[in-house]
Motif scaffolding. Structure first.
Motif, PDB file in Angstrom:
ATOM      1  N   ALA A 108       0.963  -1.334   0.079  1.00 43.74           N
ATOM      2  CA  ALA A 108      -0.129  -0.144  -0.140  1.00 43.74           C
ATOM      3  C   ALA A 108       0.877   1.241   0.021  1.00 43.74           C
ATOM      4  CB  ALA A 108      -0.834  -0.186   1.135  1.00 43.74           C
ATOM      5  N   VAL A 109       1.845   1.278   1.021  1.00 44.42           N
ATOM      6  CA  VAL A 109       2.776   2.554   0.876  1.00 44.42           C
ATOM      7  C   VAL A 109       3.540   2.339  -0.493  1.00 44.42           C
ATOM      8  CG1 VAL A 109       4.843   3.478   2.019  1.00 44.42           C
ATOM      9  CG2 VAL A 109       3.316   1.995   3.404  1.00 44.42           C
ATOM     10  N   LEU A 110       3.929   1.478  -1.053  1.00 42.52           N
ATOM     11  CA  LEU A 110       4.580   1.502  -2.216  1.00 42.52           C
ATOM     12  C   LEU A 110       3.681   2.000  -3.446  1.00 42.52           C
ATOM     13  CD1 LEU A 110       7.021   0.597  -4.370  1.00 42.52           C
ATOM     14  CD2 LEU A 110       6.026  -1.419  -4.307  1.00 42.52           C
ATOM     15  N   GLY A 111       2.384   1.426  -3.554  1.00 42.06           N
ATOM     16  CA  GLY A 111       1.661   1.933  -4.392  1.00 42.06           C
ATOM     17  C   GLY A 111       1.289   3.465  -4.249  1.00 42.06           C
ATOM     18  N   ALA A 112       1.067   3.925  -3.077  1.00 42.20           N
ATOM     19  CA  ALA A 112       0.746   5.241  -2.786  1.00 42.20           C
ATOM     20  C   ALA A 112       1.929   6.079  -3.303  1.00 42.20           C
ATOM     21  CB  ALA A 112       0.616   5.575  -1.310  1.00 42.20           C
ATOM     22  N   GLY A 113       3.130   5.859  -3.112  1.00 45.78           N
ATOM     23  CA  GLY A 113       4.369   6.511  -3.506  1.00 45.78           C
ATOM     24  C   GLY A 113       4.554   6.791  -5.057  1.00 45.78           C
ATOM     25  N   LEU A 114       4.540   5.264  -5.730  1.00 48.72           N
ATOM     26  CA  LEU A 114       4.612   5.166  -7.120  1.00 48.72           C
ATOM     27  C   LEU A 114       3.425   6.188  -7.930  1.00 48.72           C
ATOM     28  CD1 LEU A 114       5.409   1.437  -7.769  1.00 48.72           C
ATOM     29  CD2 LEU A 114       7.018   3.521  -7.807  1.00 48.72           C
ATOM     30  N   LEU A 115       2.344   6.384  -7.417  1.00 47.90           N
ATOM     31  CA  LEU A 115       1.259   6.796  -8.285  1.00 47.90           C
ATOM     32  C   LEU A 115       1.182   8.293  -7.756  1.00 47.90           C
ATOM     33  CD1 LEU A 115       0.042   3.835  -8.871  1.00 47.90           C
ATOM     34  CD2 LEU A 115      -2.162   5.030  -8.711  1.00 47.90           C
ATOM     35  N   THR A 116       1.642   8.617  -6.890  1.00 48.19           N
ATOM     36  CA  THR A 116       1.828  10.160  -6.240  1.00 48.19           C
ATOM     37  C   THR A 116       2.868  10.771  -6.939  1.00 48.19           C
ATOM     38  OG1 THR A 116       0.809   9.699  -4.129  1.00 48.19           O
ATOM     39  CG2 THR A 116       2.414  11.655  -4.487  1.00 48.19           C
ATOM     40  N   LEU A 117       4.042  10.204  -7.029  1.00 49.38           N
ATOM     41  CA  LEU A 117       5.122  10.751  -7.899  1.00 49.38           C
ATOM     42  C   LEU A 117       4.797  10.492  -9.363  1.00 49.38           C
ATOM     43  CD1 LEU A 117       8.119   8.841  -6.007  1.00 49.38           C
ATOM     44  CD2 LEU A 117       7.350  11.068  -5.898  1.00 49.38           C
ATOM     45  N   LEU A 118       4.164   9.571  -9.887  1.00 55.09           N
ATOM     46  CA  LEU A 118       3.800   9.446 -11.188  1.00 55.09           C
ATOM     47  C   LEU A 118       2.926  10.575 -11.729  1.00 55.09           C
ATOM     48  CD1 LEU A 118       3.838   7.910 -13.921  1.00 55.09           C
ATOM     49  CD2 LEU A 118       2.219   6.456 -13.093  1.00 55.09           C
ATOM     50  N   LYS A 119       1.667  10.770 -10.807  1.00 54.37           N
ATOM     51  CA  LYS A 119       0.771  11.671 -11.001  1.00 54.37           C
ATOM     52  C   LYS A 119       1.333  12.976 -11.010  1.00 54.37           C
ATOM     53  CE  LYS A 119      -3.720  13.256  -9.495  1.00 54.37           C
ATOM     54  NZ  LYS A 119      -4.761  13.125  -8.596  1.00 54.37           N
ATOM     55  N   ASP A 120       2.361  13.403 -10.276  1.00 54.34           N
ATOM     56  CA  ASP A 120       2.826  14.691 -10.014  1.00 54.34           C
ATOM     57  C   ASP A 120       3.738  14.861 -11.370  1.00 54.34           C
ATOM     58  OD1 ASP A 120       3.697  17.109  -8.279  1.00 54.34           O
ATOM     59  OD2 ASP A 120       5.613  16.241  -8.877  1.00 54.34           O
ATOM     60  N   GLY A 121       4.575  13.654 -11.789  1.00 55.45           N
ATOM     61  CA  GLY A 121       5.335  13.967 -13.008  1.00 55.45           C
ATOM     62  C   GLY A 121       4.545  14.146 -14.319  1.00 55.45           C
ATOM     63  N   LEU A 122       3.517  13.336 -14.208  1.00 52.21           N
ATOM     64  CA  LEU A 122       2.631  13.229 -15.629  1.00 52.21           C
ATOM     65  C   LEU A 122       2.089  14.994 -15.292  1.00 52.21           C
ATOM     66  CD1 LEU A 122       0.963   9.840 -15.702  1.00 52.21           C
ATOM     67  CD2 LEU A 122       2.884  10.814 -17.117  1.00 52.21           C
TER      68      LEU A 122
END
Length: 600
Positions: free
Chosen positions: A265-279
């Protein structure tokens, strides 16, 4: 099936802990404020995703409405602190109270649903609460509430992102620790059994509906805490972050990271937050700023994951660091309570004119027979004779249409299966029903669900706080003893799904024995066993009979039942056509004429 286990500190555990320690140290370094804010959001999202791991990954129930519970926690503290000057800490308690009541009432209605109805129901309540936030005059409608005070802890103001950072990530760590404790306990095994099917869990004594509501409330509380932290971090709230879109994103985070794993859950939250911010930074420069193109990328990513990594990313990372830790039974433990055994010759089971109709189909037609203490009775007949239906009537998985069933003189015709196993009736299934991702030991310990120190459906808080060590020691020790009894001790720490079919059937018998039954119902236990395994099973069952246990067995192997049983009941098309000793049945004219030669 989830792979969450009770384990000592090992490489898979040390890896996220080490990374988390590094992350926690970042505010003490000259880290840009932008990254601190981003990590705060990751922590807030992680809390919600952790709750979804419990609800969806472990419990098997899909929810798109968690953002609404985030909103409840945020608006409760925002309203009380801005309009009435209430302390944020009291606002936290108020938000949790409102969330618990709301989640409990919603859970009572929706947790009985299955299939696509449950996700649709979660969408409905998510949309409803969103519009309540946006249309309530007292909450300032869609403009929301501002001027929310900062949290103070021990006289220290947590107004800055760096200060509240430690509170957010402390809450994440505490949530993971508490849920790890819960899932490695007796209630945790019951929760993990929900995904394996309610019929098996109920037959082990689990109140599945209550357990579903319990984990729904727990996941909602984690979302509410996230909302409380969000409100005092942002210092303003409005309905926008609590809509259906965010509810979908939270579930997406859990799935991407690994919906069966807390650290996922922590990994998914981190990846998607960073991905969304970058996109959001890159895509407008490439495609223009007229649309939310990151949603398209997220959709493509979901399709990719469902195709190539259905369990999420975290399980693939764990393979780099094999984890061999498993819950181990103590060498000694306090004796677990046992029920008094029936006296010799006592009538254990008395079935009188049992009838089961499915519409116009009569599956069991006024069948009567009995089982005495210390007796092995075989229930035989061709496929479709109604044997397994009779088993399900005795164990409460199906209600009687008419007739009666008594256990040790008590009418159990209207009892639920979880109440029947409490009386002393254990069972196995025609088609093996195990939790393949759990260890053999834990599968067997599930059979002792009703034999713990705490109330059968209670003990959740005790498990979270690790106050159940004594109970766990007794249950695991009992499970180990039953595994040794059936000859599976060397497989204790293997995953149940890795065993051969014959071993899985023996494992089911050990699980049933763990419930301390006086009557054991075995549905085709010899199916899939080799000759020597059948002989070992027969020896075990004779030993159980000699110990005073009664056994009712359905089996198609005529050599096996003829040499094992004391009495046989023969069924054809739902009707009993003969009853007597194996020798009598072998000579019975109706059996010989009707179908004995057709049974294999």
């Amino acid at each position: 099936m989830t792979n969450i286990r009770h384990q000592a500190f090992s490489l898979p555990l040390l890896l996220p802990v080490a990374l988390l320690c590094i992350a926690i140290a970042l505010p003490l370094l000259p880290t840009p404020e932008y990254w601190i804010n981003l990590l705060n959001y990751i922590g807030l999202y992680s809390l919600v995703a952790i709750g979804l791991v419990l609800l969806t990954g472990v419990g098997g129930m899909t929810s798109f409405g968690q953002a609404a519970f985030v909103g409840l926690g945020a608006y409760a503290t925002a309203y009380l602190s801005t309009r009435h000057g209430v302390s944020p800490w009291l606002g936290l308690l108020a938000g949790l109270a409102i969330t618990v009541i709301s989640a409990y009432l919603i859970g009572l209605i929706t947790m009985r649903m299955s299939g696509h109805y449950l996700p649709l129901a979660t969408i409905a309540w998510g949309i409803s609460l969103y519009f309540i936030f946006g249309n309530a005059e007292m909450l300032n409608k869609y403009d929301g509430l501002s001027g929310i005070p900062a949290i103070s802890l021990f006289g220290i103001s947590l107004a800055s992102p760096r200060a509240i950072y430690f509170l957010i990530w402390g809450a994440v760590l505490l949530a993971i620790l508490c849920l790890r404790n819960l899932l490695a306990s007796r209630p945790g095994r019951a929760i993990r059994a929900l995904k394996g099917g309610s019929m098996m869990a109920e037959a082990m004594g689990v109140d599945t509906r209550r357990m579903k509501v319990t984990i729904f409330v727990i996941s909602a509380m984690l979302a509410s805490i996230s909302g409380w932290l969000y409100a005092h971090f942002q210092r303003t709230v409005n309905p926008s972050p609590f809509g259906l879109g965010y509810g979908i994103e939270y579930l997406f985070m859990a799935v991407v990271g690994g919906v069966g794993h807390l650290w996922g859950a922590v990994l998914g939250a981190g990846l998607l937050t960073l991905l969304k911010d970058g996109l959001q930074s890159v895509l407008p420069r490439l495609l223009g700023s007229s649309g939310n193109f990151e949603i398209i990328v997220f959709g493509a990513l979901m399709i990719f994951l469902l195709q190539y990594a259905q369990e999420g990313i975290w399980p693939h990372l764990r393979r780099l660091f094999p984890d061999k830790a498993n819950p181990a039974p103590p060498p000694r433990a306090d004796a677990i309570a046992r029920s008094p055994k029936p006296r010799a010759g006592e009538r254990i089971l008395d079935v009188q004119r049992a009838r089961k109709q499915f519409g116009g189909l009569v599956a069991v037609n006024d069948v009567s027979f009995g089982v005495d203490a210390g007796e092995i009775v075989g229930l035989i007949g061709p496929n479709g004779a109604g044997k397994s239906t009779t088993f399900n009537l005795v164990t409460g998985l199906l209600p009687l249409t008419s007739g009666s069933i008594a256990y040790r003189g008590q009418d159990i015709s209207r009892f639920a299966s979880r109440d029947i196993v409490r009386l002393g009736i254990g069972r196995t299934f025609q088609h093996v029903q195990l939790l393949p991702g759990m260890s053999v030991l834990e599968n067997v310990a599930l059979g002792a669900h009703l034999r713990g120190d705490y109330r059968p459906q209670g003990g959740v808080l005790a498990s979270v706080l690790r106050l159940n060590r004594r109970e766990e020691a007794k249950l695991l020790h009992e499970a180990a003893c039953q595994l040794e009894r059936v000859g599976l001790k060397e497989w204790m720490f293997a995953e149940a799904g890795s065993l051969a079919l014959g071993q899985q059937r023996i494992l089911e018998i050990a699980r049933a024995l763990c419930s301390d039954p006086a009557l054991l119902l075995l549905d085709e236990p010899a199916a899939g066993l080799r000759y020597q395994e059948k002989q070992a099973l027969a020896t075990l069952l004779r030993q159980l009979r000699d110990d005073g246990m009664s056994i009712l067995i359905v089996e198609h192997d005529m050599d096996f039942v003829m040499n094992l049983t004391d009495k046989l009941v023969v069924m054809e098309f739902g009707t009993k056509i003969a009853e007597g000793t194996p020798e009598t049945i072998q000579q019975h004219p109706a059996v010989l004429e009707a179908y004995l030669g057709g049974i294999e």
